[in-house]
Design an enzyme around this catalytic site. Structure first.
Site: not given
Ligand code: XIL
Length: 353
Positions: A202, A271, A238, A160, A269
């Site tokens: 990522n 969802d 996401h 990020e 990741e």
């Molecule tokens: C999130 C976790 O799921 C949470 O438990 C934590 O509080 C914050 O981080 N992008 C990412 C992940 O790369 O590491 C993040 O994970 C979600 C967004």
């Protein structure tokens, strides 16, 4: 998502299923019973985020066994493994790697350099040399700890780094002290630490064809051209406000242009919440079409979901915009460990249906 996000999916669903080539994996079954079995037939790893705190729960374990790949949800982040400078704590991260190994799963290390979940001591470092040496040491120690164990096969080296609108790199101790070159430096340190694992960049909100995805594409293209050791890109996926969902056709196009550089791409990741008013049928369709897009691209090698069940989804404490006070319901299993329609959408897409 149900409007714009669903448009443009024609031509994606199932079109190139199996493009990765028929797998000889013993996990590939004629009638797959699990996501990992379905993924194995086209050579894809199918992953979930795992949290060490739940590994001793029976339902959590059963569901985890659906997967061939795991990403520690928080346990390998800087603040977890090196909360104070030079003092490393491997306990929770090792629990995940050990669980994965026992269950025949591979692990993607997540992550090495990120502006978030970063301990205060890093932000407090005063000079570029101090930040550089802390960053290189962190990468070297963390990757070195897992080197050669054959379970950890890849790392998110930088996570990020770009602003949401893709206009510039985010402000962080790394960008502010080392400038934009910190990303090159991090990948070089990672390759020096372990030459046998895959190294990924990522990011989120860069899944389809948008300004941020364009910036990331230009960055990784330049890295490839300059011989910076990068193996692939993770698209987090996401989706739902505040991350506008990309159309599956746009995701396909982005996957194709990244892999045309000779890089791998992974959905890292996924969802997809329903706070914006999606029905479970919409959600099933969206999951199906995104997975189908990956299956259509030979170098899209893994699809990871950010947790299996709604019970423990990070979205439950995600209070941004439309999700405030709502049940996001963004995972493949509901909070009672029942498979949702979206699960079948994924299972179908993995089989080219
Ligand atoms: C999130 C976790 O799921 C949470 O438990 C934590 O509080 C914050 O981080 N992008 C990412 C992940 O790369 O590491 C993040 O994970 C979600 C967004």
């Amino acid at each position: 998502m149900s409007g714009a996000g669903m448009a443009g999916m024609a031509g994606v669903g199932g079109a190139g299923a199996g493009a990765g080539g028929a797998s000889t994996s013993p996990m590939c079954k004629t009638t797959p019973q699990t996501l990992k079995e379905a993924g194995a037939c086209s050579g894809r790893l199918i992953g979930t985020a795992l949290a060490a705190s739940h590994l001793n729960e029976a339902q959590y374990q059963t569901t985890a066994k659906e997967f061939s790949y795991a990403t520690p949800e928080n346990e390998m982040k800087w603040g977890s493994v090196e909360p104070s400078q030079g003092a490393f704590n491997w306990t929770a991260a090792d629990q995940i790697v050990s669980f994965a190994k026992t269950n025949g799963m591979k692990v993607k290390g997540h992550n090495l350099v990120w502006h978030s979940q970063l301990p205060g001591w890093v932000s407090g470092l005063g000079t570029a040399d101090q930040v550089r040496s802390a960053m290189v040491n962190h990468i070297t120690q963390v990757m070195g700890h897992y080197k050669g164990n054959s379970t950890v096969v890849a790392w998110d080296v930088v996570n990020e780094a770009w602003e949401n609108d893709g206009s510039k790199l985010r402000d962080s101790p790394f960008s502010s002290k080392l400038g934009t070159g910190f990303i090159d430096e991090a990948f070089k340190a990672a390759r020096a630490a372990d030459s046998s694992v895959k190294l990924y960049y990522n990011d989120f909100r860069a899944d389809g064809m948008n300004a941020k995805a364009n910036s990331i594409y230009a960055m990784v293209k330049s890295m490839v051209e300059r011989g910076i050791p990068i193996d692939g890109v993770g698209l987090q996926m996401h989706t739902g406000t505040p991350n506008p969902p990309s159309t599956p056709a746009d995701v396909l196009q982005n996957l194709q242009r990244i892999t045309a550089l000779g890089l791998e791409v992974v959905i890292s990741e996924m969802d997809s919440h329903v706070c914006d008013g999606l029905t479970s049928a919409d959600q099933k369709q969206y999951y199906h079409d995104i997975v189908a897009a990956c299956v259509a691209v030979p170098m899209c090698t893994a699809i990871t979901f950010w947790g299996a069940s709604d019970k423990y989804s990070w979205l439950n404490s995600f209070n941004e915009t439309n999700c405030a006070g709502k049940d996001p319901s963004g995972c493949l299993w509901d909070a009672n460990w029942m498979k949702k329609p979206a699960y079948n959408g994924v299972l179908d897409a993995l089989q080219g249906k």
